[in-house]
Design a protein around this motif. Sequence first.
Motif, PDB file in Angstrom:
ATOM      1  N   LEU A 163       1.065  -1.494   0.120  1.00 49.12           N
ATOM      2  CA  LEU A 163      -0.304  -0.005   0.055  1.00 49.12           C
ATOM      3  C   LEU A 163       0.888   1.326   0.553  1.00 49.12           C
ATOM      4  O   LEU A 163       0.876   1.981  -0.679  1.00 49.12           O
ATOM      5  CB  LEU A 163      -0.802  -0.043   0.880  1.00 49.12           C
ATOM      6  CG  LEU A 163      -2.182  -1.258   1.552  1.00 49.12           C
ATOM      7  CD1 LEU A 163      -3.025  -1.291   2.568  1.00 49.12           C
ATOM      8  CD2 LEU A 163      -2.792  -0.379   0.102  1.00 49.12           C
ATOM      9  N   ALA A 164       1.648   1.378   0.839  1.00 54.30           N
ATOM     10  CA  ALA A 164       2.624   2.427   0.372  1.00 54.30           C
ATOM     11  C   ALA A 164       3.829   2.215  -0.775  1.00 54.30           C
ATOM     12  O   ALA A 164       3.433   3.839  -1.177  1.00 54.30           O
ATOM     13  CB  ALA A 164       3.873   2.258   1.940  1.00 54.30           C
ATOM     14  N   ALA A 201       0.454   6.506  -6.555  1.00 58.13           N
ATOM     15  CA  ALA A 201      -1.088   7.376  -6.650  1.00 58.13           C
ATOM     16  C   ALA A 201      -0.444   9.100  -6.630  1.00 58.13           C
ATOM     17  O   ALA A 201      -0.817  10.291  -7.256  1.00 58.13           O
ATOM     18  CB  ALA A 201      -1.732   7.232  -5.901  1.00 58.13           C
ATOM     19  N   LEU A 202       0.802   9.071  -5.849  1.00 56.73           N
ATOM     20  CA  LEU A 202       1.366  10.449  -5.345  1.00 56.73           C
ATOM     21  C   LEU A 202       1.796  11.199  -6.318  1.00 56.73           C
ATOM     22  O   LEU A 202       1.806  12.832  -6.848  1.00 56.73           O
ATOM     23  CB  LEU A 202       1.788  10.897  -4.052  1.00 56.73           C
ATOM     24  CG  LEU A 202       1.292  10.359  -2.667  1.00 56.73           C
ATOM     25  CD1 LEU A 202       2.357  10.749  -1.530  1.00 56.73           C
ATOM     26  CD2 LEU A 202       0.289  11.633  -2.729  1.00 56.73           C
ATOM     27  N   SER A 251      -7.278  13.524  -5.171  1.00 53.67           N
ATOM     28  CA  SER A 251      -6.850  12.294  -5.567  1.00 53.67           C
ATOM     29  C   SER A 251      -5.273  12.266  -4.569  1.00 53.67           C
ATOM     30  O   SER A 251      -5.153  11.304  -4.184  1.00 53.67           O
ATOM     31  CB  SER A 251      -5.946  12.508  -7.182  1.00 53.67           C
ATOM     32  OG  SER A 251      -5.608  13.642  -7.053  1.00 53.67           O
ATOM     33  N   PHE A 252      -4.865  13.746  -4.268  1.00 52.10           N
ATOM     34  CA  PHE A 252      -3.888  13.667  -3.637  1.00 52.10           C
ATOM     35  C   PHE A 252      -4.242  12.861  -1.533  1.00 52.10           C
ATOM     36  O   PHE A 252      -3.707  12.143  -1.321  1.00 52.10           O
ATOM     37  CB  PHE A 252      -2.805  14.842  -3.231  1.00 52.10           C
ATOM     38  CG  PHE A 252      -1.764  15.395  -2.490  1.00 52.10           C
ATOM     39  CD1 PHE A 252      -1.039  15.022  -3.594  1.00 52.10           C
ATOM     40  CD2 PHE A 252      -1.710  15.601  -0.793  1.00 52.10           C
ATOM     41  CE1 PHE A 252       1.017  15.401  -2.176  1.00 52.10           C
ATOM     42  CE2 PHE A 252      -0.919  15.871  -0.364  1.00 52.10           C
ATOM     43  CZ  PHE A 252       0.848  15.360  -1.120  1.00 52.10           C
ATOM     44  N   ILE A 253      -5.161  13.264  -1.815  1.00 51.45           N
ATOM     45  CA  ILE A 253      -5.924  12.740  -0.239  1.00 51.45           C
ATOM     46  C   ILE A 253      -6.270  11.646  -0.131  1.00 51.45           C
ATOM     47  O   ILE A 253      -5.924  10.665   0.900  1.00 51.45           O
ATOM     48  CB  ILE A 253      -6.538  13.975  -0.006  1.00 51.45           C
ATOM     49  CG1 ILE A 253      -6.964  15.166   0.289  1.00 51.45           C
ATOM     50  CG2 ILE A 253      -7.851  13.035   1.276  1.00 51.45           C
ATOM     51  CD1 ILE A 253      -8.696  16.133   0.859  1.00 51.45           C
ATOM     52  N   GLY A 254      -6.693  11.131  -1.306  1.00 57.04           N
ATOM     53  CA  GLY A 254      -6.554   9.838  -1.778  1.00 57.04           C
ATOM     54  C   GLY A 254      -5.338   9.174  -1.616  1.00 57.04           C
ATOM     55  O   GLY A 254      -4.845   7.580  -0.841  1.00 57.04           O
ATOM     56  N   LEU A 305      -3.765   5.608   1.392  1.00 58.28           N
ATOM     57  CA  LEU A 305      -3.553   4.946   1.085  1.00 58.28           C
ATOM     58  C   LEU A 305      -1.399   3.899   2.181  1.00 58.28           C
ATOM     59  O   LEU A 305      -1.872   3.466   2.297  1.00 58.28           O
ATOM     60  CB  LEU A 305      -3.238   4.904  -0.356  1.00 58.28           C
ATOM     61  CG  LEU A 305      -4.342   4.304  -1.185  1.00 58.28           C
ATOM     62  CD1 LEU A 305      -3.388   4.441  -2.674  1.00 58.28           C
ATOM     63  CD2 LEU A 305      -4.966   2.365  -1.171  1.00 58.28           C
ATOM     64  N   PHE A 306      -1.737   6.004   1.627  1.00 58.94           N
ATOM     65  CA  PHE A 306       0.337   5.890   2.700  1.00 58.94           C
ATOM     66  C   PHE A 306      -0.303   5.636   4.439  1.00 58.94           C
ATOM     67  O   PHE A 306       0.194   4.715   4.964  1.00 58.94           O
ATOM     68  CB  PHE A 306       1.252   6.744   2.834  1.00 58.94           C
ATOM     69  CG  PHE A 306       1.937   6.530   3.743  1.00 58.94           C
ATOM     70  CD1 PHE A 306       3.155   5.875   2.174  1.00 58.94           C
ATOM     71  CD2 PHE A 306       2.460   7.644   3.940  1.00 58.94           C
ATOM     72  CE1 PHE A 306       4.594   5.513   2.972  1.00 58.94           C
ATOM     73  CE2 PHE A 306       3.346   7.406   5.238  1.00 58.94           C
ATOM     74  CZ  PHE A 306       4.679   6.442   4.243  1.00 58.94           C
ATOM     75  N   GLY A 307      -1.579   6.299   5.123  1.00 61.33           N
ATOM     76  CA  GLY A 307      -1.814   5.948   6.326  1.00 61.33           C
ATOM     77  C   GLY A 307      -2.263   4.751   5.855  1.00 61.33           C
ATOM     78  O   GLY A 307      -1.550   3.955   7.336  1.00 61.33           O
ATOM     79  N   LEU A 308      -3.029   4.600   5.620  1.00 64.89           N
ATOM     80  CA  LEU A 308      -3.721   3.008   5.516  1.00 64.89           C
ATOM     81  C   LEU A 308      -2.347   1.819   5.855  1.00 64.89           C
ATOM     82  O   LEU A 308      -2.290   0.588   6.724  1.00 64.89           O
ATOM     83  CB  LEU A 308      -4.465   2.222   4.501  1.00 64.89           C
ATOM     84  CG  LEU A 308      -5.550   1.229   5.185  1.00 64.89           C
ATOM     85  CD1 LEU A 308      -6.675   1.509   6.034  1.00 64.89           C
ATOM     86  CD2 LEU A 308      -6.247   0.846   3.746  1.00 64.89           C
ATOM     87  N   GLY A 309      -1.722   2.000   5.241  1.00 64.82           N
ATOM     88  CA  GLY A 309      -0.012   0.912   4.851  1.00 64.82           C
ATOM     89  C   GLY A 309       0.501   1.355   5.627  1.00 64.82           C
ATOM     90  O   GLY A 309       0.788   0.597   6.795  1.00 64.82           O
ATOM     91  N   GLU A 310       0.939   2.358   7.084  1.00 67.35           N
ATOM     92  CA  GLU A 310       1.035   2.348   7.628  1.00 67.35           C
ATOM     93  C   GLU A 310       0.604   2.093   9.173  1.00 67.35           C
ATOM     94  O   GLU A 310       1.589   1.234   9.744  1.00 67.35           O
ATOM     95  CB  GLU A 310       1.677   4.610   8.132  1.00 67.35           C
ATOM     96  CG  GLU A 310       2.467   4.468   9.320  1.00 67.35           C
ATOM     97  CD  GLU A 310       2.914   5.615   9.939  1.00 67.35           C
ATOM     98  OE1 GLU A 310       3.389   6.431  10.519  1.00 67.35           O
ATOM     99  OE2 GLU A 310       1.627   6.632   9.215  1.00 67.35           O
TER     100      GLU A 310
END
Length: 338
Positions: A28-29, A35-36, A44-47, A51-56
Amino acid sequence: SAFLAQISLARYADRGYSRLLMWTGTGLAILSMLALAWSESLISFIGARFLFGLGEGIFLPAARRLVILSSPEDTGGALGRLSAFQMFGFLIGPLLGSVLGEYLGLQMTFLINGAVILACAPLITLVPVVHQSHIEVKGILRKLFKDRNVRAIMVAVFGYYGSFGIYESIWAIYLDDLGASQIFIGFQLTLFAIPMILVAPFAGKLAERKGGLSLALLAIAVSIPAVALYGMTSNIFLLTFILCVHAVSDAAVVPAMQLAMSKLAGDAQATGQGLLNASGLVVAAAVALGSGVVYQIFGPFWLFAGWALVMTVTTSAAAFLGRGELKREANLRSHPTP
């Protein structure tokens, strides 16, 4: 997203899915970096950040569980080293990102970051497989909360991580209002992170000997006067000195609190670490949202002094709630294991 992942998915690491969760978090990271790199709108940036927060949030509790179970004789020291590596990444990342962004552009910066994460991913195969527990996933958080010592940690988390929320949202604005340059502000932000790299491993070892909850509450108590004093001076150099004291005490709190949770969580190690981190995130975010309003209306004195008072109350309440664990740690100090 990190909060949601840690509070809901960390428990599955305790059922034997640690490596899978680490692979998922890493994937996910990487996906978030891609995506970024191609984000062209705020949505799209927030999305991608989601994803990164979810991966962390998926990766960290599983990683901490493995560190805890792989280091039974020096759990505190191992957690301290993990915190130091995390902070090193946090410290060096913005610097490298700004340099790469200046010369290569934002898109290449995110792509290079994704490539670095991908290159490190095979290291997960070297992670030792530790025993899985047979805990019931359903209701595991309620079971943890039944322990008054766990509730003591949560109360301490409220006061401690609230100060993080104030720092993240207000500090740069506060220094700017006092006339500090952007370079000086950046220097201070870096200075606050350095003790976590240098002190955390030693603080973790000390917590192993003296007791995680004991050291965490003591370090928070040391930081309370520092938080109060922030709003009592306009001298940026004196603020820097106070910040250094606060930073050292913070470097002790993090591994000590993680160790305290590990001693209480039993087989639910990842669940406990996820609960600890998720609680800290939501408290810091909530306090950050309100800090700006308090700062604007009442000024820095009441913001910092007010939160120092909150920390005093929560630390005292945590000591009262956790008196059983504090007594156990005192007994261990009096009769250390050979």
